[in-house]
Design an enzyme around this catalytic site. Sequence first.
Site, PDB file in Angstrom:
ATOM      1  N   ALA A  30      -2.870   4.518  -2.591  1.00 42.86           N
ATOM      2  CA  ALA A  30      -3.559   4.735  -1.288  1.00 42.86           C
ATOM      3  C   ALA A  30      -4.584   5.935  -1.166  1.00 42.86           C
ATOM      4  CB  ALA A  30      -2.592   4.818  -0.220  1.00 42.86           C
ATOM      5  N   ILE A  45       0.781  -1.280   0.068  1.00 44.38           N
ATOM      6  CA  ILE A  45      -0.014   0.077   0.006  1.00 44.38           C
ATOM      7  C   ILE A  45       0.872   1.224  -0.021  1.00 44.38           C
ATOM      8  CG2 ILE A  45      -1.909   1.348   1.355  1.00 44.38           C
ATOM      9  CD1 ILE A  45      -2.882  -1.192   2.073  1.00 44.38           C
ATOM     10  N   HIS A  46       1.097   1.873  -1.014  1.00 48.19           N
ATOM     11  CA  HIS A  46       1.862   2.892  -1.227  1.00 48.19           C
ATOM     12  C   HIS A  46       1.005   4.112  -1.695  1.00 48.19           C
ATOM     13  CE1 HIS A  46       2.112   2.419  -5.764  1.00 48.19           C
ATOM     14  NE2 HIS A  46       1.984   1.229  -5.421  1.00 48.19           N
ATOM     15  N   ALA A  47       1.687   5.399  -1.773  1.00 51.18           N
ATOM     16  CA  ALA A  47       1.316   6.675  -1.947  1.00 51.18           C
ATOM     17  C   ALA A  47       0.095   6.771  -3.238  1.00 51.18           C
ATOM     18  CB  ALA A  47       2.112   7.825  -2.249  1.00 51.18           C
TER      19      ALA A  47
END
Length: 85
Positions: A19, A14-16
């Site tokens: 997300a 789960i990254h920028a």
Amino acid sequence: MKEFKYVITDEVGIHARPAGLLVQEAKKFSSTIMIIKGDKSAKATSLMKLMGMGVVKGDEVTIQVEGDDEDAAVAAIEAFMKANF
């Protein structure tokens, strides 16, 4: 309350960018949407808390949805997770 489990398949977890899209998707619903990994949890509407959970590829998360539109919310969030994580 509705819930489902999902194993993260995205290489970087789960990254920028995804997300941020998850936060936008979650804000469409009045239900409370929680992402849980082990002893950590965050509302799906809180970008910084989501990213702070350190969810990586292979981690299993539990998504709990509670509220008036939980049926629609759980279906939408599950589809979103499968398409983006």
